[in-house]
Motif scaffolding. Sequence first.
Motif, mmCIF file in Angstrom:
data_model
loop_
_atom_site.group_PDB
_atom_site.id
_atom_site.type_symbol
_atom_site.label_atom_id
_atom_site.label_comp_id
_atom_site.label_asym_id
_atom_site.label_seq_id
_atom_site.Cartn_x
_atom_site.Cartn_y
_atom_site.Cartn_z
ATOM 1 N N ASP A 81 0.849 -1.181 0.000
ATOM 2 C CA ASP A 81 0.000 0.000 0.000
ATOM 3 C C ASP A 81 0.894 1.244 0.000
ATOM 4 N N LEU A 82 0.305 2.414 -0.237
ATOM 5 C CA LEU A 82 1.108 3.617 -0.442
ATOM 6 C C LEU A 82 0.644 4.754 0.456
ATOM 7 N N LEU A 83 1.595 5.340 1.177
ATOM 8 C CA LEU A 83 1.377 6.560 1.955
ATOM 9 C C LEU A 83 2.078 7.699 1.232
ATOM 10 N N VAL A 84 1.350 8.766 0.933
ATOM 11 C CA VAL A 84 1.901 9.921 0.243
ATOM 12 C C VAL A 84 1.791 11.133 1.163
ATOM 13 N N GLY A 85 2.854 11.942 1.197
ATOM 14 C CA GLY A 85 2.855 13.167 1.986
ATOM 15 C C GLY A 85 2.894 14.391 1.089
ATOM 16 N N PHE A 86 1.931 15.315 1.288
ATOM 17 C CA PHE A 86 1.803 16.514 0.467
ATOM 18 C C PHE A 86 2.183 17.769 1.259
ATOM 19 N N THR A 87 2.367 18.884 0.531
ATOM 20 C CA THR A 87 2.412 20.177 1.186
ATOM 21 C C THR A 87 0.988 20.530 1.629
ATOM 22 N N PRO A 88 0.821 21.442 2.597
ATOM 23 C CA PRO A 88 -0.522 21.761 3.083
ATOM 24 C C PRO A 88 -1.460 22.231 1.968
ATOM 25 N N GLY A 89 -2.711 21.810 2.050
ATOM 26 C CA GLY A 89 -3.726 22.159 1.058
ATOM 27 C C GLY A 89 -5.003 21.413 1.355
ATOM 28 N N ASP A 90 -5.937 21.492 0.442
ATOM 29 C CA ASP A 90 -7.217 20.812 0.639
ATOM 30 C C ASP A 90 -7.008 19.308 0.764
ATOM 31 N N GLY A 91 -7.659 18.707 1.757
ATOM 32 C CA GLY A 91 -7.618 17.260 1.904
ATOM 33 C C GLY A 91 -6.559 16.737 2.845
ATOM 34 N N GLY A 92 -5.875 17.607 3.579
ATOM 35 C CA GLY A 92 -4.876 17.146 4.532
ATOM 36 C C GLY A 92 -3.536 16.873 3.869
ATOM 37 N N VAL A 93 -2.522 16.589 4.700
ATOM 38 C CA VAL A 93 -1.154 16.439 4.200
ATOM 39 C C VAL A 93 -0.729 14.983 4.046
ATOM 40 N N LEU A 94 -1.521 14.042 4.544
ATOM 41 C CA LEU A 94 -1.251 12.621 4.359
ATOM 42 C C LEU A 94 -2.372 11.990 3.549
ATOM 43 N N ARG A 95 -2.008 11.031 2.710
ATOM 44 C CA ARG A 95 -3.023 10.258 2.005
ATOM 45 C C ARG A 95 -2.592 8.797 1.986
ATOM 46 N N LEU A 96 -3.461 7.930 2.456
ATOM 47 C CA LEU A 96 -3.190 6.489 2.481
ATOM 48 C C LEU A 96 -4.014 5.811 1.395
ATOM 49 N N TYR A 97 -3.312 5.127 0.502
ATOM 50 C CA TYR A 97 -3.946 4.395 -0.580
ATOM 51 C C TYR A 97 -3.805 2.895 -0.327
ATOM 52 N N ARG A 98 -4.930 2.200 -0.300
ATOM 53 C CA ARG A 98 -4.927 0.747 -0.193
ATOM 54 C C ARG A 98 -4.787 0.147 -1.600
ATOM 55 N N ASN A 99 -3.891 -0.816 -1.713
ATOM 56 C CA ASN A 99 -3.651 -1.498 -2.977
ATOM 57 C C ASN A 99 -4.663 -2.621 -3.149
ATOM 58 N N ASP A 100 -5.495 -2.496 -4.179
ATOM 59 C CA ASP A 100 -6.468 -3.540 -4.516
ATOM 60 C C ASP A 100 -6.166 -4.012 -5.931
ATOM 61 N N SER A 101 -5.241 -4.984 -6.055
ATOM 62 C CA SER A 101 -4.858 -5.545 -7.348
ATOM 63 C C SER A 101 -4.364 -4.462 -8.303
ATOM 64 N N ALA A 102 -3.456 -3.638 -7.807
ATOM 65 C CA ALA A 102 -2.792 -2.573 -8.565
ATOM 66 C C ALA A 102 -3.704 -1.404 -8.908
ATOM 67 N N ARG A 103 -4.864 -1.337 -8.291
ATOM 68 C CA ARG A 103 -5.675 -0.128 -8.281
ATOM 69 C C ARG A 103 -5.782 0.322 -6.839
ATOM 70 N N PHE A 104 -5.809 1.632 -6.639
ATOM 71 C CA PHE A 104 -5.628 2.162 -5.295
ATOM 72 C C PHE A 104 -6.859 2.941 -4.844
ATOM 73 N N THR A 105 -7.215 2.727 -3.575
ATOM 74 C CA THR A 105 -8.376 3.370 -2.971
ATOM 75 C C THR A 105 -7.926 4.249 -1.822
ATOM 76 N N ASP A 106 -8.369 5.502 -1.811
ATOM 77 C CA ASP A 106 -8.036 6.433 -0.739
ATOM 78 C C ASP A 106 -8.857 6.075 0.500
ATOM 79 N N ILE A 107 -8.166 5.610 1.538
ATOM 80 C CA ILE A 107 -8.865 5.241 2.776
ATOM 81 C C ILE A 107 -8.320 6.041 3.956
#
Length: 488
Positions: free
Chosen positions: A98-124
């Motif tokens: 799975d993938l954790l991405v860190g952004f600069t501040p902005g809409d939607g927060g600075v962390l985003r966790l994507y669950r890997n579902d057979s090489a397609r990713f869901t923001d959870i």
Amino acid sequence: MRVLILLLPASLILAGLPGFEPVQPDLFSAGGALANAWADVDGDGDVDLFVGFNGTPNRLYINDGGVFEDRAAQAGIADARPTRASAWGDFDGDGDADLLVGFTPGDGGVLRLYRNDSARFTDITAEAGLVVDSGAVRQPVWIDFDGDGDVDLFVAFRDRANALFRNDDGRFTDVAQQLGLDDARRSVGAVWLDYDEDGDLDVVVGNMDGDANWIFRNDGTRFTDVAEALGLSWGGRAPGDATNGTVRPCAADVDGDGRLDLFFANYGPNGLFLNRGGSFEDVSQAWGIAIDGRYDTCAFADIDHDGRLDLYVNGTVTRGVSHPDFLFRNTGTRFSNETPANIRDIQASHGVQWADADADGDLDLALAGTAPGATHPLLRNLLERSAAARGWTIRVMDARGRALPGAEVRVYRAGTRTLLGTRLVDAGSGYNSQNVQPVHIGVADAAVIDVEVIAPAHGERRITRVEAITVPAAGPAVVVVAAGGSLP
């Protein structure tokens, strides 16, 4: 205990320092990249590459037999927000990354966790309890700090207290304050390892703008900062100098004695400290590595398969100055600058990662360039074929197929305790990144080896051994070691 061993051939011919050539240069031509990280996203046996950019859509390069294609949009992770960090990790224990991405501040927060579902990713992110509204995200690390069998999440911030999110069945709670890890120094890089070999994972954090580094020793129920006692507060840079700082601490067995040493990529002179078994010796000058400049990343790899870890140190662009990248060869007693001409010509980079992208047995180099005119090249290692085939790929996992970040891998000449190499399963690497990929060891002259995996947990260094593995005649060698069960 269950052990699965898969072998492909290897030869025994030693070669010299290789050159590097670009792979699909048009595909990897864009500038503005910051963080990059490898993982086998689609489970086909080769490593894929995520690259985070500074405001243009992020990319996911799917690897098909050494040929790459950007499929970030199809996978659902082509965010166009300025990206500062990326970390692959199997937070839900289903065997994929799975993938954790860190952004600069902005809409939607600075962390985003994507669950890997057979090489397609869901923001959870919200579902997992990882919504963080603000903060300058730097180093995220997936690590099982409490030894309960799932990976937790450490995040270093440059402008607020660091966080440690405990994983409880896929829901995360920040426990940094109660464990003594909520340090508010200006943190950038971090690596986890069992530096004192007492059976639990500690964390080394690099801090900027004149702040001292910290090394938090894991004492079971609390973490204690022991950086000053170990002489590692400054990592080779000038104490208290606001123009100096540590961007990236790296852990690697530089001198081949089986202990994990520490390197600090600094604003200021770089530092190398050899682990003497409970203490550290500053050998920065003696090893010729105390170059004074502005450096963001350190990345170790045995690029020529002589059994010694070589070192890539990147320069950065600051105040209009582009500091050069260096590729140092490890001679056994010091580092020799042997940077190839085409790497010297590359503008300053941030992300630096090694991986066997073409599965030929040697390690290739991926960079993330940010300077004007820079690209984010993938460079193929041109090590002579018979020498390349002497590289061993060792994948470490538990019996459920989950990676064990922070575990140590040691290779010995078969039937002896003659150490041929030590590696750390990625627990913080590159520029604010983390990979999920096998460790790589070049074996100089042994036809039969033993492999030992050490997994620290609950004050115990749990050892799995695979003995008498024979090197076949030609081609790279792959070993998969299942450590057997969760670590309770």
